[in-house]
Motif scaffolding. Structure first.
Motif, PDB file in Angstrom:
ATOM      1  N   PRO A  29       4.208  30.460 -46.513  1.00 28.62           N
ATOM      2  CA  PRO A  29       4.652  29.133 -46.069  1.00 28.62           C
ATOM      3  C   PRO A  29       3.459  28.280 -45.638  1.00 28.62           C
ATOM      4  N   GLU A  30       3.511  27.007 -46.006  1.00 25.59           N
ATOM      5  CA  GLU A  30       2.432  26.101 -45.630  1.00 25.59           C
ATOM      6  C   GLU A  30       2.606  25.697 -44.176  1.00 25.59           C
ATOM      7  N   LYS A  31       1.497  25.702 -43.464  1.00 29.95           N
ATOM      8  CA  LYS A  31       1.533  25.308 -42.060  1.00 29.95           C
ATOM      9  C   LYS A  31       1.418  23.791 -41.975  1.00 29.95           C
ATOM     10  N   ALA A  32       2.230  23.206 -41.127  1.00 27.87           N
ATOM     11  CA  ALA A  32       2.166  21.769 -40.927  1.00 27.87           C
ATOM     12  C   ALA A  32       0.864  21.444 -40.200  1.00 27.87           C
ATOM     13  N   ARG A  33       0.141  20.479 -40.717  1.00 30.77           N
ATOM     14  CA  ARG A  33      -1.139  20.118 -40.126  1.00 30.77           C
ATOM     15  C   ARG A  33      -0.905  19.231 -38.909  1.00 30.77           C
ATOM     16  N   VAL A  34      -1.538  19.593 -37.810  1.00 27.58           N
ATOM     17  CA  VAL A  34      -1.422  18.814 -36.586  1.00 27.58           C
ATOM     18  C   VAL A  34      -2.797  18.228 -36.273  1.00 27.58           C
ATOM     19  N   VAL A  35      -2.859  16.901 -36.177  1.00 25.81           N
ATOM     20  CA  VAL A  35      -4.108  16.213 -35.852  1.00 25.81           C
ATOM     21  C   VAL A  35      -3.958  15.635 -34.460  1.00 25.81           C
ATOM     22  N   LYS A  36      -4.921  15.963 -33.583  1.00 27.71           N
ATOM     23  CA  LYS A  36      -4.879  15.486 -32.197  1.00 27.71           C
ATOM     24  C   LYS A  36      -6.086  14.607 -31.927  1.00 27.71           C
ATOM     25  N   ASP A  37      -5.879  13.583 -31.083  1.00 26.11           N
ATOM     26  CA  ASP A  37      -6.981  12.696 -30.718  1.00 26.11           C
ATOM     27  C   ASP A  37      -7.857  13.351 -29.656  1.00 26.11           C
ATOM     28  N   ALA A  38      -8.811  12.611 -29.122  1.00 27.64           N
ATOM     29  CA  ALA A  38      -9.771  13.145 -28.151  1.00 27.64           C
ATOM     30  C   ALA A  38      -9.107  13.598 -26.855  1.00 27.64           C
ATOM     31  N   HIS A  39      -7.917  13.083 -26.546  1.00 32.33           N
ATOM     32  CA  HIS A  39      -7.213  13.445 -25.316  1.00 32.33           C
ATOM     33  C   HIS A  39      -6.079  14.436 -25.550  1.00 32.33           C
ATOM     34  N   GLY A  40      -5.933  14.929 -26.783  1.00 30.28           N
ATOM     35  CA  GLY A  40      -4.916  15.930 -27.080  1.00 30.28           C
ATOM     36  C   GLY A  40      -3.571  15.372 -27.506  1.00 30.28           C
ATOM     37  N   ASN A  41      -3.458  14.070 -27.681  1.00 29.94           N
ATOM     38  CA  ASN A  41      -2.205  13.475 -28.166  1.00 29.94           C
ATOM     39  C   ASN A  41      -2.085  13.685 -29.669  1.00 29.94           C
ATOM     40  N   VAL A  42      -0.905  14.029 -30.138  1.00 35.59           N
ATOM     41  CA  VAL A  42      -0.679  14.257 -31.562  1.00 35.59           C
ATOM     42  C   VAL A  42      -0.601  12.917 -32.288  1.00 35.59           C
ATOM     43  N   LEU A  43      -1.351  12.804 -33.394  1.00 36.71           N
ATOM     44  CA  LEU A  43      -1.366  11.586 -34.196  1.00 36.71           C
ATOM     45  C   LEU A  43      -0.460  11.749 -35.406  1.00 36.71           C
ATOM     46  N   ALA A  44       0.108  10.637 -35.859  1.00 33.95           N
ATOM     47  CA  ALA A  44       0.978  10.627 -37.042  1.00 33.95           C
ATOM     48  C   ALA A  44       0.633   9.405 -37.882  1.00 33.95           C
ATOM     49  N   ASP A  45       1.051   9.430 -39.150  1.00 29.86           N
ATOM     50  CA  ASP A  45       0.851   8.265 -40.014  1.00 29.86           C
ATOM     51  C   ASP A  45       1.506   7.044 -39.375  1.00 29.86           C
ATOM     52  N   ASP A  87     -11.985  -3.568 -38.014  1.00 31.53           N
ATOM     53  CA  ASP A  87     -12.866  -4.726 -38.138  1.00 31.53           C
ATOM     54  C   ASP A  87     -13.071  -5.127 -39.602  1.00 31.53           C
ATOM     55  N   GLY A  88     -12.017  -5.001 -40.428  1.00 31.33           N
ATOM     56  CA  GLY A  88     -12.080  -5.406 -41.824  1.00 31.33           C
ATOM     57  C   GLY A  88     -12.761  -4.416 -42.752  1.00 31.33           C
ATOM     58  N   ILE A  89     -13.097  -3.239 -42.258  1.00 35.38           N
ATOM     59  CA  ILE A  89     -13.788  -2.224 -43.056  1.00 35.38           C
ATOM     60  C   ILE A  89     -12.889  -1.007 -43.197  1.00 35.38           C
ATOM     61  N   SER A  90     -12.731  -0.512 -44.419  1.00 31.62           N
ATOM     62  CA  SER A  90     -11.988   0.737 -44.638  1.00 31.62           C
ATOM     63  C   SER A  90     -12.926   1.900 -44.333  1.00 31.62           C
ATOM     64  N   ILE A  91     -12.497   2.781 -43.412  1.00 33.35           N
ATOM     65  CA  ILE A  91     -13.360   3.896 -43.012  1.00 33.35           C
ATOM     66  C   ILE A  91     -12.548   5.171 -42.820  1.00 33.35           C
ATOM     67  N   GLY A  92     -13.248   6.283 -42.829  1.00 38.89           N
ATOM     68  CA  GLY A  92     -12.678   7.572 -42.487  1.00 38.89           C
ATOM     69  C   GLY A  92     -13.245   7.988 -41.141  1.00 38.89           C
ATOM     70  N   LEU A  93     -12.393   8.414 -40.242  1.00 36.65           N
ATOM     71  CA  LEU A  93     -12.818   8.780 -38.887  1.00 36.65           C
ATOM     72  C   LEU A  93     -12.425  10.207 -38.564  1.00 36.65           C
ATOM     73  N   LYS A  94     -13.196  10.836 -37.698  1.00 35.71           N
ATOM     74  CA  LYS A  94     -12.812  12.122 -37.141  1.00 35.71           C
ATOM     75  C   LYS A  94     -11.945  11.839 -35.919  1.00 35.71           C
ATOM     76  N   ALA A  95     -10.942  12.677 -35.714  1.00 39.80           N
ATOM     77  CA  ALA A  95      -9.988  12.451 -34.631  1.00 39.80           C
ATOM     78  C   ALA A  95     -10.625  12.588 -33.253  1.00 39.80           C
ATOM     79  N   CYS A  96     -11.755  13.283 -33.147  1.00 36.96           N
ATOM     80  CA  CYS A  96     -12.378  13.481 -31.838  1.00 36.96           C
ATOM     81  C   CYS A  96     -13.022  12.205 -31.293  1.00 36.96           C
ATOM     82  N   PHE A  97     -13.129  11.147 -32.099  1.00 44.10           N
ATOM     83  CA  PHE A  97     -13.739   9.894 -31.659  1.00 44.10           C
ATOM     84  C   PHE A  97     -12.720   8.805 -31.364  1.00 44.10           C
ATOM     85  N   VAL A  98     -11.436   9.115 -31.386  1.00 44.80           N
ATOM     86  CA  VAL A  98     -10.414   8.096 -31.158  1.00 44.80           C
ATOM     87  C   VAL A  98      -9.390   8.564 -30.131  1.00 44.80           C
TER      88      VAL A  98
END
Length: 101
Positions: A29-45, A87-98
Motif C-alpha cells: 500500500p502506498e503511504k500518504a505523503r504528509v508535508v509539514k511546515d517549519a512549525h509542524g502544521n500539515v500543509l495541503a494543496d 512575488d510574481g515568480i514561480s518557485i519550488g520551496l522546501k517546507a522547512c522555510f515556510v
C-alpha cells in the motif's frame, strides 16, 4: 498450493523452495505523503504560506524577503515539496522555510 515456509523472494513474486510453486507478491500500500511546515502544521494543496526567512534565489542576486506570502500552493514530489508563485515568480520551496498563513 503448498504450506512450506521456505520461500524465495523475487522482485515480483514468491517461489517455494520445496515444490517450485510461484505466486505474485501483493502490492504494497502506498503511504500518504504528509508535508509539514517549519512549525509542524500539515500543509495541503491550496494553502497559502509565508516565508520565515530571507531566501536567495540561485543564479542571481534576487532575494525573497521573509514574510512574503505566496499564492495557493501545490504539493509535489521531490526535494522541494512546494510549488507556488511568490512575488510574481514561480518557485519550488522546501517546507522547512515556510509557515502556514
Amino acid at each position: 498450493m503448498c504450506e512450506m515456509t521456505d520461500v524465495l523472494e523475487h522482485p515480483e513474486r514468491y517461489e517455494c523452495v520445496t515444490c517450485g510453486h510461484e505466486w505474485e507478491r501483493a502490492p504494497e500500500p502506498e503511504k500518504a505523503r504528509v508535508v509539514k511546515d517549519a512549525h509542524g502544521n500539515v500543509l495541503a494543496d491550496g494553502d497559502c504560506v509565508v516565508l520565515i526567512k530571507d531566501l536567495k534565489l540561485g543564479g542571481g542576486s534576487q532575494v525573497l524577503k521573509g514574510g512574503s506570502k505566496s499564492n495557493p500552493i501545490r504539493l509535489v514530489d521531490g526535494d522541494h515539496e512546494i510549488d507556488c508563485k511568490m512575488d510574481g515568480i514561480s518557485i519550488g520551496l522546501k517546507a522547512c522555510f515556510v509557515k502556514k498563513a
